[in-house]
Design a protein around this motif. Structure first.
Motif, short mmCIF file in Angstrom:
data_model
loop_
_atom_site.label_atom_id
_atom_site.label_comp_id
_atom_site.label_asym_id
_atom_site.label_seq_id
_atom_site.Cartn_x
_atom_site.Cartn_y
_atom_site.Cartn_z
N PRO A 28 56.26 23.85 47.36
CA PRO A 28 55.69 24.80 48.32
C PRO A 28 55.43 26.16 47.67
CG PRO A 28 58.05 24.63 48.66
CD PRO A 28 57.70 23.63 47.59
N PHE A 29 54.52 26.91 48.28
CA PHE A 29 54.19 28.24 47.78
C PHE A 29 54.39 29.27 48.89
CE2 PHE A 29 52.08 25.59 44.75
CZ PHE A 29 52.07 26.32 43.56
N SER A 30 54.60 30.50 48.48
CA SER A 30 54.72 31.59 49.44
C SER A 30 53.36 31.90 50.05
CB SER A 30 55.24 32.84 48.72
OG SER A 30 54.29 33.29 47.78
N GLU A 31 53.37 32.64 51.12
CA GLU A 31 52.12 33.14 51.68
C GLU A 31 51.49 34.11 50.68
OE1 GLU A 31 50.61 32.32 54.57
OE2 GLU A 31 52.18 30.79 54.87
N ALA A 32 50.19 34.26 50.75
CA ALA A 32 49.51 35.17 49.83
C ALA A 32 50.00 36.60 50.02
CB ALA A 32 48.00 35.12 50.05
N SER A 33 50.27 37.25 48.90
CA SER A 33 50.63 38.67 48.94
C SER A 33 49.60 39.43 48.13
CB SER A 33 52.03 38.90 48.37
OG SER A 33 52.09 38.49 47.02
N CYS A 34 49.08 40.48 48.72
CA CYS A 34 48.05 41.28 48.06
C CYS A 34 48.73 42.39 47.26
CB CYS A 34 47.11 41.88 49.10
SG CYS A 34 45.66 42.69 48.41
N LEU A 35 48.45 42.42 45.95
CA LEU A 35 49.07 43.43 45.12
C LEU A 35 48.60 44.82 45.54
CD1 LEU A 35 48.90 41.91 41.50
CD2 LEU A 35 50.80 41.89 43.13
N LYS A 36 49.51 45.77 45.45
CA LYS A 36 49.16 47.15 45.76
C LYS A 36 48.33 47.72 44.62
CE LYS A 36 51.12 51.59 47.12
NZ LYS A 36 52.36 52.37 47.37
N ILE A 37 47.12 48.14 44.91
CA ILE A 37 46.20 48.61 43.88
C ILE A 37 45.61 49.95 44.28
CG2 ILE A 37 43.99 48.14 42.73
CD1 ILE A 37 44.63 45.16 42.99
N ASP A 38 45.66 50.89 43.35
CA ASP A 38 45.03 52.20 43.56
C ASP A 38 43.59 52.08 43.08
OD1 ASP A 38 44.41 54.84 43.89
OD2 ASP A 38 45.50 55.55 42.11
N LYS A 39 42.68 51.83 44.02
CA LYS A 39 41.29 51.56 43.66
C LYS A 39 40.61 52.83 43.14
CE LYS A 39 40.90 47.83 47.05
NZ LYS A 39 40.12 47.26 48.18
N LYS A 40 39.92 52.67 42.01
CA LYS A 40 39.20 53.80 41.42
C LYS A 40 38.11 53.26 40.49
CE LYS A 40 42.98 55.39 39.66
NZ LYS A 40 43.98 56.21 38.91
N PRO A 41 37.11 54.07 40.15
CA PRO A 41 36.04 53.61 39.27
C PRO A 41 36.57 53.31 37.87
CG PRO A 41 35.39 55.61 40.44
CD PRO A 41 36.86 55.44 40.65
N PRO A 42 36.39 52.09 37.36
CA PRO A 42 36.88 51.76 36.01
C PRO A 42 36.30 52.64 34.92
CG PRO A 42 36.35 49.76 37.23
CD PRO A 42 35.84 50.90 38.04
N LEU A 43 35.03 53.04 35.06
CA LEU A 43 34.41 53.85 34.02
C LEU A 43 35.08 55.20 33.90
CD1 LEU A 43 32.25 54.17 31.86
CD2 LEU A 43 30.68 54.98 33.63
N ASP A 44 35.46 55.79 35.02
CA ASP A 44 36.15 57.08 34.99
C ASP A 44 37.46 56.94 34.22
OD1 ASP A 44 36.38 59.93 36.11
OD2 ASP A 44 38.26 59.04 36.76
N SER A 45 38.20 55.87 34.49
CA SER A 45 39.47 55.65 33.79
C SER A 45 39.23 55.41 32.31
CB SER A 45 40.19 54.44 34.40
OG SER A 45 40.50 54.67 35.75
N GLU A 46 38.18 54.66 31.99
CA GLU A 46 37.87 54.35 30.59
C GLU A 46 37.54 55.61 29.79
OE1 GLU A 46 35.26 50.88 28.69
OE2 GLU A 46 34.03 52.43 29.63
N LEU A 47 36.69 56.47 30.36
CA LEU A 47 36.29 57.67 29.64
C LEU A 47 37.43 58.68 29.53
CD1 LEU A 47 32.66 58.24 30.98
CD2 LEU A 47 33.45 56.93 29.00
N ARG A 48 38.25 58.79 30.57
CA ARG A 48 39.42 59.67 30.48
C ARG A 48 40.39 59.17 29.42
NH1 ARG A 48 39.93 63.43 34.56
NH2 ARG A 48 38.38 63.22 36.24
#
Length: 324
Positions: free
Chosen positions: A275-295
């Motif tokens: 058996p498997f657990s119910e789906a759990s959604c990971l806590k994610i701080d959504k942000k533009p990947p390009l901004d993170s990449e350039l910083r």
């Protein structure tokens, strides 16, 4: 940070991605946008005025006229090697939009030149900075899903008209190769695949490939589908491990985890019910990947840190793409 201590930046190539680089660099207070460059004089005029910086239509002229600390190179793939070689020879740190070059040999030469000059050379594998990918990798590295057994990725959509000299493997598949190898921790040992031309005559616009990692006793496999012939934009990855299963959506920046519950397993002579657990959604701080990449790029220069995406890793991803 005082203007005199900021990293002086230039952006080469003012197409769709180049415009995005400009937008994000303008918001990073630890760097100063000094100049832009493109063969289209109208684009040069527009963006040099908008960002109040110098504009050039020739890379050599820019390099001989301005004092630059770092550059973003967003040009057609066929120009990556020649332009990057000029930039690195001027002892300027460099971020090249993927792929690093057209060939492994060209990539090796750029890597060697960067090393000789003690420069940061990184490649725009932007999905590495996607918050969903970072969250999944953290879960994998923490052992939450156990040993990776298989990965299935799909990256599809309509043909992008701005891509004029790369096939679907170099433009799309290189992303998944880099992500999968990053999650597993090393490059594939075997590569197999098929590719074809549905609508284009000179370049492949769809491919399906199979990568083998791990050992004979404990193989780890990845199946990846890429194409430019799907009407809906799809960017997904699923991962099966010995302790669970994950679904990642790059666009929504979401990851759902299903963890196995071995203490509730029922084993019978011919089969095992896990058996498997119910789906759990990971806590994610959504942000533009390009901004993170350039910083991250600017931070690596300022603090002399190796980039998260090394030029060697970008070369290895290119090598696999070319081998399919």
């Amino acid at each position: 940070m005082h203007a005199d201590t900021t990293i002086k930046i230039a952006v080469i190539g003012l197409g769709n991605m180049g415009k995005n680089h400009l937008k994000h660099y303008a918001d990073i207070e630890t760097c100063t946008l000094v100049s832009v460059c493109d063969i289209n004089p109208n684009l040069v005029r527009t963006y040099s005025e908008q960002y109040q910086c110098k504009g050039y239509s020739n890379l050599d002229t820019l390099l001989n006229s301005e004092k630059i600390d770092a550059m973003s190179l967003i040009a057609p793939t066929k120009h990556h090697y020649s332009m990057a070689k000029k930039i690195l020879s001027k002892k300027i740190h460099l971020l090249i939009e993927k792929p690093i070059a057209e060939t492994v040999e060209e990539s090796n030469e750029l890597i060697e030149l960067a090393n000789q000059n003690n420069l940061i050379l990184t490649v725009g594998h932007i999905e590495r900075f996607n918050p969903a990918v970072l969250a999944l990798k953290k879960a994998v590295d923490a052992g939450e899903l156990g040993q990776i057994v298989s990965i299935h990725a799909k990256r599809a959509g309509v043909f992008p008209p701005q891509i004029r000299d790369a096939n679907v493997l170099i433009d799309l598949a290189v992303h998944d190769i880099d992500i999968i190898s990053s999650l597993i921790g090393h490059q594939p040992k075997k590569i197999a695949g098929t590719k074809g031309r549905a609508h284009l005559t000179q370049r492949e616009d769809y491919a399906l490939y199979y990568l083998t990692y791990g050992t004979i006793e404990q193989p780890q496999t990845a199946l990846v589908e890429v194409n430019w012939i799907t009407p809906k934009r799809v960017r997904t990855l699923t991962l099966t491990g010995t302790k669970g299963y994950a679904e990642l959506d790059y666009i929504a920046q979401e990851v759902n985890l299903y963890k196995s519950l071995p203490h509730k397993a029922s084993e019978e002579p011919d089969h095992l019910t896990m058996p498997f657990s119910e789906a759990s959604c990971l806590k994610i701080d959504k942000k533009p990947p390009l901004d993170s990449e350039l910083r991250h790029f600017i931070d690596c220069i300022q603090h002399h840190r190796p980039p998260m995406v090394s030029a060697q890793q970008a070369r290895d991803a290119l090598k696999v793409s070319l081998a399919i």
